[in-house]
Design a protein around this motif. Structure first.
Motif, PDB file in Angstrom:
ATOM      1  N   GLU A   1     -14.278 -18.384 -32.047  1.00  0.00           N
ATOM      2  CA  GLU A   1     -13.016 -19.040 -31.674  1.00  0.00           C
ATOM      3  C   GLU A   1     -12.360 -18.258 -30.555  1.00  0.00           C
ATOM      4  O   GLU A   1     -12.596 -17.065 -30.387  1.00  0.00           O
ATOM      5  CB  GLU A   1     -12.053 -19.064 -32.865  1.00  0.00           C
TER       6      GLU A   1
ATOM      7  N   ASP B   1     -11.612  -6.924 -38.573  1.00  0.00           N
ATOM      8  CA  ASP B   1     -10.732  -7.041 -39.743  1.00  0.00           C
ATOM      9  C   ASP B   1     -11.507  -7.470 -40.980  1.00  0.00           C
ATOM     10  O   ASP B   1     -12.657  -7.879 -40.915  1.00  0.00           O
ATOM     11  CB  ASP B   1      -9.524  -7.944 -39.454  1.00  0.00           C
TER      12      ASP B   1
ATOM     13  N   GLY C   1      -3.750 -10.813 -31.917  1.00  0.00           N
ATOM     14  CA  GLY C   1      -4.213 -11.003 -33.291  1.00  0.00           C
ATOM     15  C   GLY C   1      -3.277 -10.353 -34.283  1.00  0.00           C
ATOM     16  O   GLY C   1      -2.593  -9.386 -33.976  1.00  0.00           O
ATOM     17  N   ASP C   2      -3.271 -10.902 -35.457  1.00  0.00           N
ATOM     18  CA  ASP C   2      -2.488 -10.329 -36.550  1.00  0.00           C
ATOM     19  C   ASP C   2      -3.448 -10.169 -37.719  1.00  0.00           C
ATOM     20  O   ASP C   2      -3.938 -11.190 -38.210  1.00  0.00           O
ATOM     21  CB  ASP C   2      -1.340 -11.286 -36.897  1.00  0.00           C
ATOM     22  N   PRO C   3      -3.859  -8.993 -38.139  1.00  0.00           N
ATOM     23  CA  PRO C   3      -3.281  -7.671 -37.877  1.00  0.00           C
ATOM     24  C   PRO C   3      -3.957  -6.829 -36.789  1.00  0.00           C
ATOM     25  O   PRO C   3      -3.665  -5.638 -36.698  1.00  0.00           O
ATOM     26  CB  PRO C   3      -3.443  -6.982 -39.239  1.00  0.00           C
ATOM     27  N   GLU C   4      -4.821  -7.387 -35.933  1.00  0.00           N
ATOM     28  CA  GLU C   4      -5.500  -6.554 -34.922  1.00  0.00           C
ATOM     29  C   GLU C   4      -4.518  -5.761 -34.056  1.00  0.00           C
ATOM     30  O   GLU C   4      -4.754  -4.599 -33.721  1.00  0.00           O
ATOM     31  CB  GLU C   4      -6.375  -7.425 -34.013  1.00  0.00           C
TER      32      GLU C   4
ATOM     33  N   GLY D   1      -5.161 -14.025 -44.370  1.00  0.00           N
ATOM     34  CA  GLY D   1      -4.839 -13.772 -42.962  1.00  0.00           C
ATOM     35  C   GLY D   1      -5.360 -12.428 -42.495  1.00  0.00           C
ATOM     36  O   GLY D   1      -5.268 -12.111 -41.315  1.00  0.00           O
TER      37      GLY D   1
ATOM     38  N   ARG E   1      -3.239 -15.628 -28.197  1.00  0.00           N
ATOM     39  CA  ARG E   1      -2.133 -14.692 -28.463  1.00  0.00           C
ATOM     40  C   ARG E   1      -2.721 -13.445 -29.109  1.00  0.00           C
ATOM     41  O   ARG E   1      -3.901 -13.392 -29.411  1.00  0.00           O
ATOM     42  CB  ARG E   1      -1.096 -15.358 -29.373  1.00  0.00           C
TER      43      ARG E   1
ATOM     44  N   TYR F   1      -7.890 -14.031 -26.868  1.00  0.00           N
ATOM     45  CA  TYR F   1      -8.470 -13.316 -28.005  1.00  0.00           C
ATOM     46  C   TYR F   1      -9.821 -13.961 -28.288  1.00  0.00           C
ATOM     47  O   TYR F   1      -9.892 -15.156 -28.559  1.00  0.00           O
ATOM     48  CB  TYR F   1      -7.499 -13.474 -29.168  1.00  0.00           C
TER      49      TYR F   1
ATOM     50  N   ASN G   1      -8.416 -17.430 -29.420  1.00  0.00           N
ATOM     51  CA  ASN G   1      -7.002 -17.545 -29.729  1.00  0.00           C
ATOM     52  C   ASN G   1      -6.233 -17.212 -28.463  1.00  0.00           C
ATOM     53  O   ASN G   1      -6.754 -16.531 -27.571  1.00  0.00           O
ATOM     54  CB  ASN G   1      -6.598 -16.594 -30.851  1.00  0.00           C
TER      55      ASN G   1
HETATM   56  N1  GLY Z   1      -6.707 -11.776 -37.426  1.00  0.00           N
HETATM   57  C1  GLY Z   1      -7.066 -13.062 -37.017  1.00  0.00           C
HETATM   58  C2  GLY Z   1      -6.132 -13.721 -36.102  1.00  0.00           C
HETATM   59  O1  GLY Z   1      -5.144 -13.181 -35.654  1.00  0.00           O
HETATM   60  O2  GLY Z   1      -6.380 -14.886 -35.781  1.00  0.00           O
END
Ligand code: GLY
Ligand code: AMP
Length: 430
Positions: free
Chosen positions: A284, A212, A290-293, A226, A288, A270, A286
């Motif tokens: 990192e 991204d 990804g947003d916007p992945e 974001g 959950r 993630y 995550n």
């Molecule tokens: N695009 C980064 C995230 O969802 O953390």
């Protein structure tokens, strides 16, 4: 199956869209949802998704079979625990597993314990030792608030003075309680890449890599956001790097099953990677999608998404079978003027249907709602995620921009160069 998606952004629209495509999806609810999910599901605007008891109550009243959790804050708050304790299937880890994202210190300890490559760091609850470690490390370095800070708790300090200020501001509450513990970390360079996996019973099933653009303006300049655009696959990742990332994710997934602190991880893991000269390094984890992945990954999923989420929620990795299309997907984010700073909402949006009539185009709503006249209006900083599929990267990019041109609202702001750097090749990062 009756399914409830929790959240209301572009990611949740993409999740709902992929679930709704399955013949196994009967009734689909999204709480709270947005202007886009309203077209494919029943929005439940009055259900607070962070209130586990309320979610369980709704799920029981509506014979919900499966709850799919979007945002990390809900997982950290224990919504998945509440749903599972009520005997309802849930896609998303419990609050302990969610600490892989909810506490950067815990996440780093998990990486160290499992020999997962990551930037050198130390974690502090007091100012003086943090300042002296920063001095020892020397700028540039990275200062991170330990807890969830809606993507804002990371400061890249270019000078020793900036590092000092960043550490002080964290301890003085710039990120609220999230900054009570502060990490000071070595600065890594290279292209970034996200690799997401479905995880259950210590096994990882890979999604396709995505990359991204976090900066607000063209040329990867301006403030961090974001995410202003994303694509999948990622042309600049070598096979060796992809294999190394997969190996790391497999190690992490296996560790979730062994780690006594984590109880039965079921959801997405993630991995946010920096592709350094020494190989991929984890920036990192995550817990959950990804947003916007997600908005470029799920349109490339050919197999049934309900099957995948259901198998993971059941803790039956043997039932996960994923197939992906070879097509390229590019997403351009249409934002409100001023984003990521202050912006206005309530602007009437025209042209979404025209955009979606173009071949290979789907528009996910990130921040939209309907006004009292029933018109679609902007309701957030990031408004729409315009996604196009194509046979080539070039075709997908062209289609995405053609679709962006169809859509209009006052103050529409977007980057004109999503994917350009990656199309130039690896040298564009040197
Ligand atoms: N695009 C980064 C995230 O969802 O953390
Ligand atoms: P995080 O939330 O930890 O992924 O950090 C957000 C963003 O900050 C990442 O996507 C990177 O662009 C940047 N970042 C985080 N850690 C580092 C690091 N150690 N070196 C360089 N950039 C970093």
């Amino acid at each position: 199956m009756n399914i409830l998606v929790l959240g209301g952004g572009g990611r949740e629209h993409a999740l709902a869209w992929a679930l709704a495509k399955s013949p196994k999806c009967e009734q689909l609810f999204v709480a709270p949802g947005n202007g886009g999910t309203a077209k494919i599901a029943q929005n439940i605007p009055h259900l607070s998704p962070e209130d586990g008891n309320a979610v369980v109550g709704f799920a029981r009243d509506h014979a919900v079979d499966l709850v799919v959790v979007g945002p990390e804050a809900l997982l950290v708050a224990g919504v998945a625990d509440a749903v599972r304790q009520a005997g309802i299937l849930c896609f998303g880890p419990d609050m302990q597993g969610a600490q892989l994202e909810g506490s950067k210190t815990y996440s780093k300890q998990f990486m160290d314990a499992n020999n997962i490559p990551t930037a050198r760091y130390e974690s502090f609850t007091e100012l003086a030792p943090a300042l002296s470690f920063a001095e020892e490390l020397g700028a540039p370095l990275v200062v991170k608030a330990d807890g969830l800070a809606a993507g804002k708790g990371v400061i890249i300090a270019q000078t020793d003075e900036e590092a000092k200020e960043a550490i002080k501001s964290c301890f003085e509450g710039a990120f609220g309680e999230a900054g009570n513990t502060v990490l000071v970390e070595e600065f890594l360079t290279g292209p970034e890449c996200s690799l997401l996996a479905f995880v259950a019973q210590g096994k990882a099933f890979f999604m396709e890599p995505a990359q991204d653009h976090k900066r607000a303006f063209d040329g990867d300049t301006g403030p961090n956001t974001g995410g202003m655009g994303v694509y999948s696959p990622v042309p600049i990742v070598s096979e060796e790097e992809q294999a190394a990332m997969q190996k790391i994710m497999q190690t992490a997934a296996a560790a979730t099953a062994k780690e006594p602190f984590i109880n039965d991880y079921r959801g997405v893991l993630y991995g946010g990677f920096m592709l350094t000269a020494n190989g991929p390094s984890v920036l990192e984890f995550n817990v959950r999608f990804g947003d916007p992945e997600t908005q470029v990954i799920l349109p490339r999923l050919e197999s049934d998404f309900v099957d995948a989420t259901h198998a993971i929620a059941c803790g039956k990795p043997e039932d996960v079978h994923l197939t992906w299309s070879d097509e390229w997907a590019v997403c351009v984010v249409l934002a409100s003027k001023g984003y990521p700073g202050a912006y206005e909402t309530g602007k009437v949006i025209l042209g979404v249907d025209e955009a979606e009539a173009l071949p290979g185009v789907v528009v996910f709503h990130a921040g939209t709602s309907h006004n009292t006249d029933g018109e679609l209006v902007s309701a957030g900083g990031r408004v729409l995620n315009v996604v196009a599929l194509g046979e080539s990267f070039e075709e997908a990019r062209e289609r995405a921009y053609e679709a962006c041109a169809c859509i209009n609202f006052e103050g529409k702001q977007y980057r004109s160069d999503i994917g350009r750097r990656a199309a130039l090749g690896r040298s564009a990062w040197e």
